[in-house]
Design a protein around this motif. Structure first.
Motif, mmCIF file in Angstrom:
data_model
loop_
_atom_site.group_PDB
_atom_site.id
_atom_site.type_symbol
_atom_site.label_atom_id
_atom_site.label_comp_id
_atom_site.label_asym_id
_atom_site.label_seq_id
_atom_site.Cartn_x
_atom_site.Cartn_y
_atom_site.Cartn_z
ATOM 1 N N MET A 1 -18.625 64.243 4.639
ATOM 2 C CA MET A 1 -17.841 64.480 5.676
ATOM 3 C C MET A 1 -16.564 65.089 5.718
ATOM 4 O O MET A 1 -16.023 65.895 6.729
ATOM 5 N N LEU B 1 -14.652 68.321 7.692
ATOM 6 C CA LEU B 1 -13.272 68.043 8.308
ATOM 7 C C LEU B 1 -12.205 68.983 7.843
ATOM 8 O O LEU B 1 -11.463 69.702 8.720
ATOM 9 N N GLY C 1 -16.074 70.471 16.136
ATOM 10 C CA GLY C 1 -15.588 69.241 15.972
ATOM 11 C C GLY C 1 -16.046 68.158 16.790
ATOM 12 O O GLY C 1 -16.337 67.013 16.445
ATOM 13 N N MET C 2 -15.922 68.461 18.229
ATOM 14 C CA MET C 2 -16.601 67.431 18.997
ATOM 15 C C MET C 2 -18.182 67.260 18.783
ATOM 16 O O MET C 2 -18.499 65.948 19.089
ATOM 17 N N PHE D 1 -18.320 65.040 15.882
ATOM 18 C CA PHE D 1 -17.915 63.606 16.302
ATOM 19 C C PHE D 1 -19.014 62.948 16.796
ATOM 20 O O PHE D 1 -19.564 61.829 16.839
ATOM 21 N N LEU D 2 -19.534 63.560 17.945
ATOM 22 C CA LEU D 2 -20.701 63.031 18.873
ATOM 23 C C LEU D 2 -22.041 62.738 18.096
ATOM 24 O O LEU D 2 -22.704 61.876 18.266
ATOM 25 N N LEU E 1 -22.069 62.269 14.728
ATOM 26 C CA LEU E 1 -21.800 60.906 13.777
ATOM 27 C C LEU E 1 -21.758 59.692 14.487
ATOM 28 O O LEU E 1 -22.492 58.534 13.994
ATOM 29 N N MET E 2 -21.355 59.640 15.578
ATOM 30 C CA MET E 2 -21.323 58.479 16.558
ATOM 31 C C MET E 2 -22.730 57.947 16.972
ATOM 32 O O MET E 2 -22.767 56.966 17.777
#
Length: 95
Positions: A1, A5, A43-44, A47-48, A50-51
């Motif tokens: 990850m 990043l 990036g979004m 993030f989405l 990953l969550m």
């Protein structure tokens, strides 16, 4: 990850640096803004995913970013038709 990043930060800051240093042409400014928006979208998405959330917000962000790009291209076409070039320093905004 962490590698993703770093890649995301590199994408965003390279778009920001090109936005800051290529301020003479409107087309280059628009391309660097679109590159920054693409890095924010990536990036979004990371993030989405990953969550484990839904991607509905990404569709709204994509719609707004496309609208921003269309408005920028419309302004660019208007500038080229009225002034003949896309140099920002060749005309005055204070008429």
């Amino acid at each position: 990850m962490s590698m993703e990043l770093y890649f995301l930060c590199l994408m965003y800051f390279s778009g920001l640096i090109s936005f800051l240093f290529k301020y003479k042409h409107m087309l280059l400014l628009l391309l660097s803004l679109e590159f920054m928006i693409l890095s924010l979208y990536y990036g979004m998405f990371m993030f989405l995913s990953l969550m484990g959330y839904e991607y509905f917000f990404l569709m709204l962000f994509l719609i707004l970013s496309v609208s921003e790009g269309v408005l920028g291209l419309g302004i660019l076409v208007l500038m080229i038709r009225s002034y003949g070039n896309d140099f920002l320093m060749s005309f005055s905004f204070l008429w």
